[in-house]
Design an enzyme around this catalytic site. Sequence first.
Site, PDB file in Angstrom:
ATOM      1  N   ARG A  47      10.419 -55.927  25.984  1.00  0.00           N
ATOM      2  CA  ARG A  47      10.367 -57.271  26.558  1.00  0.00           C
ATOM      3  C   ARG A  47       9.066 -57.452  27.358  1.00  0.00           C
ATOM      4  NH1 ARG A  47      15.704 -57.954  29.712  1.00  0.00           N
ATOM      5  NH2 ARG A  47      14.707 -56.081  30.475  1.00  0.00           N
ATOM      6  N   ASP A 202      33.479 -51.062  29.718  1.00  0.00           N
ATOM      7  CA  ASP A 202      32.695 -50.064  28.990  1.00  0.00           C
ATOM      8  C   ASP A 202      33.624 -49.069  28.281  1.00  0.00           C
ATOM      9  OD1 ASP A 202      29.993 -48.396  28.776  1.00  0.00           O
ATOM     10  OD2 ASP A 202      31.520 -47.020  29.525  1.00  0.00           O
ATOM     11  N   LYS A 206      34.463 -48.303  24.091  1.00  0.00           N
ATOM     12  CA  LYS A 206      34.458 -46.961  23.495  1.00  0.00           C
ATOM     13  C   LYS A 206      35.824 -46.638  22.881  1.00  0.00           C
ATOM     14  CE  LYS A 206      30.904 -45.444  26.712  1.00  0.00           C
ATOM     15  NZ  LYS A 206      30.654 -44.884  28.052  1.00  0.00           N
ATOM     16  N   GLY A 305      22.870 -41.063  30.468  1.00  0.00           N
ATOM     17  CA  GLY A 305      21.564 -40.560  30.900  1.00  0.00           C
ATOM     18  C   GLY A 305      20.586 -40.604  29.742  1.00  0.00           C
TER      19      GLY A 305
HETATM   20  N1  LIG Z   1      21.525 -45.466  29.759  1.00  0.00           N
HETATM   21  C1  LIG Z   1      22.505 -44.674  29.311  1.00  0.00           C
HETATM   22  O1  LIG Z   1      22.850 -43.665  29.937  1.00  0.00           O
HETATM   23  C2  LIG Z   1      23.198 -44.993  28.026  1.00  0.00           C
HETATM   24  C3  LIG Z   1      24.197 -44.117  27.539  1.00  0.00           C
HETATM   25  C4  LIG Z   1      24.838 -44.385  26.324  1.00  0.00           C
HETATM   26  C5  LIG Z   1      24.485 -45.534  25.636  1.00  0.00           C
HETATM   27  N2  LIG Z   1      23.538 -46.386  26.130  1.00  0.00           N
HETATM   28  C6  LIG Z   1      23.237 -47.586  25.371  1.00  0.00           C
HETATM   29  O2  LIG Z   1      21.865 -47.545  24.978  1.00  0.00           O
HETATM   30  C7  LIG Z   1      21.340 -48.861  24.924  1.00  0.00           C
HETATM   31  C8  LIG Z   1      20.101 -48.944  25.800  1.00  0.00           C
HETATM   32  O3  LIG Z   1      20.428 -48.635  27.133  1.00  0.00           O
HETATM   33  P1  LIG Z   1      19.295 -48.336  28.233  1.00  0.00           P
HETATM   34  O4  LIG Z   1      20.017 -47.771  29.407  1.00  0.00           O
HETATM   35  O5  LIG Z   1      18.161 -47.551  27.643  1.00  0.00           O
HETATM   36  O6  LIG Z   1      18.803 -49.819  28.578  1.00  0.00           O
HETATM   37  P2  LIG Z   1      17.510 -50.259  29.379  1.00  0.00           P
HETATM   38  O7  LIG Z   1      16.957 -49.142  30.193  1.00  0.00           O
HETATM   39  O8  LIG Z   1      17.827 -51.545  30.054  1.00  0.00           O
HETATM   40  O9  LIG Z   1      16.421 -50.551  28.221  1.00  0.00           O
HETATM   41  C9  LIG Z   1      16.497 -51.662  27.379  1.00  0.00           C
HETATM   42  C10 LIG Z   1      15.188 -51.770  26.610  1.00  0.00           C
HETATM   43  O10 LIG Z   1      15.286 -52.876  25.716  1.00  0.00           O
HETATM   44  C11 LIG Z   1      14.136 -53.708  25.867  1.00  0.00           C
HETATM   45  N3  LIG Z   1      14.517 -55.076  25.566  1.00  0.00           N
HETATM   46  C12 LIG Z   1      15.403 -55.858  26.216  1.00  0.00           C
HETATM   47  N4  LIG Z   1      15.508 -57.065  25.609  1.00  0.00           N
HETATM   48  C13 LIG Z   1      14.669 -57.006  24.552  1.00  0.00           C
HETATM   49  C14 LIG Z   1      14.319 -57.929  23.539  1.00  0.00           C
HETATM   50  N5  LIG Z   1      14.851 -59.143  23.506  1.00  0.00           N
HETATM   51  N6  LIG Z   1      13.430 -57.543  22.599  1.00  0.00           N
HETATM   52  C15 LIG Z   1      12.863 -56.310  22.651  1.00  0.00           C
HETATM   53  N7  LIG Z   1      13.162 -55.392  23.587  1.00  0.00           N
HETATM   54  C16 LIG Z   1      14.041 -55.749  24.513  1.00  0.00           C
HETATM   55  C17 LIG Z   1      13.694 -53.516  27.296  1.00  0.00           C
HETATM   56  O11 LIG Z   1      12.315 -53.854  27.418  1.00  0.00           O
HETATM   57  P3  LIG Z   1      11.490 -53.631  28.771  1.00  0.00           P
HETATM   58  O12 LIG Z   1      11.299 -52.140  28.888  1.00  0.00           O
HETATM   59  O13 LIG Z   1      10.221 -54.338  28.539  1.00  0.00           O
HETATM   60  O14 LIG Z   1      12.333 -54.194  29.865  1.00  0.00           O
HETATM   61  C18 LIG Z   1      13.964 -52.028  27.499  1.00  0.00           C
HETATM   62  O15 LIG Z   1      12.882 -51.274  27.027  1.00  0.00           O
HETATM   63  C19 LIG Z   1      22.495 -49.781  25.364  1.00  0.00           C
HETATM   64  O16 LIG Z   1      23.184 -50.247  24.227  1.00  0.00           O
HETATM   65  C20 LIG Z   1      23.405 -48.860  26.165  1.00  0.00           C
HETATM   66  O17 LIG Z   1      24.757 -49.285  26.155  1.00  0.00           O
HETATM   67  C21 LIG Z   1      22.888 -46.131  27.309  1.00  0.00           C
END
Ligand SMILES: NC(=O)c1ccc[n+]([C@@H]2O[C@H](COP(=O)([O-])OP(=O)(O)OC[C@H]3O[C@@H](n4cnc5c(N)ncnc54)[C@H](OP(=O)(O)O)[C@@H]3O)[C@@H](O)[C@H]2O)c1
Length: 429
Positions: A47, A202, A206, A305
Site C-alpha cells: 500500500r 479469529d 479457524k 508471528g
Molecule cells: N501476523 C501474524 O502473526 C499472522 C499469523 C497467521 C496468519 N496471518 C495472516 O497473514 C495475513 C497478513 O497478515 P500480516 O500480519 O502480515 O498483516 P500486515 O502486517 O498488516 O501486512 C499487510 C500487508 O499488506 C499490504 N496491503 C494492505 N492493503 C493492500 C492493498 N490494497 N494492496 C496491496 N498491498 C496491501 C500492506 O502494505 P503496507 O506495508 O504498505 O502497509 C502490508 O504490507 C493476514 O491474512 C493474516 O490473517 C498473520
Amino acid sequence: MRTRPLKVALLGCGVVGSEVARIMTTHADDLAARIGAPVELAGVAVRRPDKVREGIARELITTDATALVKRGDIDVVVEVIGGIEPARSLITTAFEHGASVVSANKALLAQDGADLHAAAEAHGKDLYYEAAVAGAIPLIRPLRESLAGDKVNRVLGIVNGTTNFILDKMDTTGAGYQEALDEATALGYAEADPTADVEGFDAAAKAAILAGIAFHTRVRLDDVYREGMTEVTAADFASAKEMGCTIKLLAICERAEDGQSVTARVHPAMIPLTHPLASVRGAYNAVFVESDASGQLMFYGPGAGGAPTASAVLGDLVAVCRNRLSGTTGPGESAYAALPVSGMGEVVTRYHISLDVADKPGVLAQVATVFADHDVSIDTVRQQGKDGEASLVVVTHRASDAALGGTVEALRKLDTVRGVASIMRVEGE
Ligand SMILES: NC(=O)c1ccc[n+]([C@@H]2O[C@H](COP(=O)([O-])OP(=O)(O)OC[C@H]3O[C@@H](n4cnc5c(N)ncnc54)[C@H](OP(=O)(O)O)[C@@H]3O)[C@@H](O)[C@H]2O)c1
C-alpha cells in the site's frame, strides 16, 4: 535442475510478507534444490511504496497488485494482505491469469473458501493455506493428507495466541481480564483493537476451516457458534481450580455420536489440568485431533508471528512449485460427505454453573428438581453460605446445550435464585 526460475508475486509485505521475502532470499539455494527449480521474487505489492523494505529491490515494489497478478508470467501468487477485499478479487484474478495461490488469510478462507476452491479447480490451479490456521503448526496438510485414510471425530484446539496469553495470565497471576489484556497489548500480543481475538471471531474462522477439512463437509463461518472470553472472571478461575481445571478459549469441531451431523463452536471452557491442552501456556497454540484409527494426536507450536507464519507459507510455496513443475495439482476441496451442520442446541457436554441463592432450607431440593425436570443430571453440588445468601456450584453430567438452556431459564424464575453468576462448559474429559 531446471534453470528457468518459477516466478512468485508477493501480495503484502507486512509482518508475514516481509519474512516470506527474507526467507526466499536467504534460503534461495535450498529452496531451489528442494523444488527442482529456482524461485524468483517477481514483484511485491504493497500500500505504501515509499516505506523502506530491507532486502527487497525497489523496482520490485508496486502499488498495483491487480496488474502484478495479471502479468501472465507469474507461477505462484502469495497473498498476505489479509481481509476480504481486495484479497478475494486478486486471488480469483490470479487463477484466471494462470497462477496458483498460497494464502494465509483465515477470514477470507472461512467466508469464501468454497468459491475460491471452485475457482482454483476451474482453472486447474492450486490453492494452499497452511498458514491460515495456527501459524507455523502443520495442521491443514496432516488433516488433508496424512489423515486422509482415517475418520476424524473431533478437533479440539487453542487456535488464538492472544486469548491464550490473557487467560494464562489470569490463571497464573490472579489478574482480572482487563489487567491481563493490558499486559498482552503492552507486549505486542494483542492488537490496539483486540475484538477479533477476544470475541472469538479469529478462532471461529479457524474452526470453520478445520471442521470443513476434518469432516469433508462445507462449514461456513455462520455455522460456527461463537462466544468470546471477555466475561471470564478471576472467580471463574478460582472455581476451575477447585475442580482441578483451568480455563481456555477452545475451538471445538465434533462429529455427533451417531456420525450423522457435525458441530463447530468457539467458547471459553474448563478443561482438567491433566489434559494436554491445559499445559499450553502463553501465546502458544495447540490442536488435539481424535480419529478412529490414530487415536489422539496433538499438534503444538507458535500459532502466529512473522517468521513462524512465513514457515508455513514457504512450505506451501515449495509444494505448489513442485506441483507446477510436475504439471499436477494437490488436493482441492473435499466436501463429498456434505454432513448437516447442527446448531449449538445439539451439542452435548458437561457444565459448571454457579448460582447466587437464598441461604435457607429447601433451596437445594428446589434447584435439583429444576435440573431433573429438564433431564440434566447433576454430578456434584457445592454450597457456601454467607449472611443469608449462599452460592451454589453445580457440575452436571453430559447434557445437550438446549436442555441446559431450558434449565437455566427455569432456575432464573425461582424466587430463591438471586442470579446465575456464571455458566461454563467443561470439556476434555
Ligand atoms: N501476523 C501474524 O502473526 C499472522 C499469523 C497467521 C496468519 N496471518 C495472516 O497473514 C495475513 C497478513 O497478515 P500480516 O500480519 O502480515 O498483516 P500486515 O502486517 O498488516 O501486512 C499487510 C500487508 O499488506 C499490504 N496491503 C494492505 N492493503 C493492500 C492493498 N490494497 N494492496 C496491496 N498491498 C496491501 C500492506 O502494505 P503496507 O506495508 O504498505 O502497509 C502490508 O504490507 C493476514 O491474512 C493474516 O490473517 C498473520
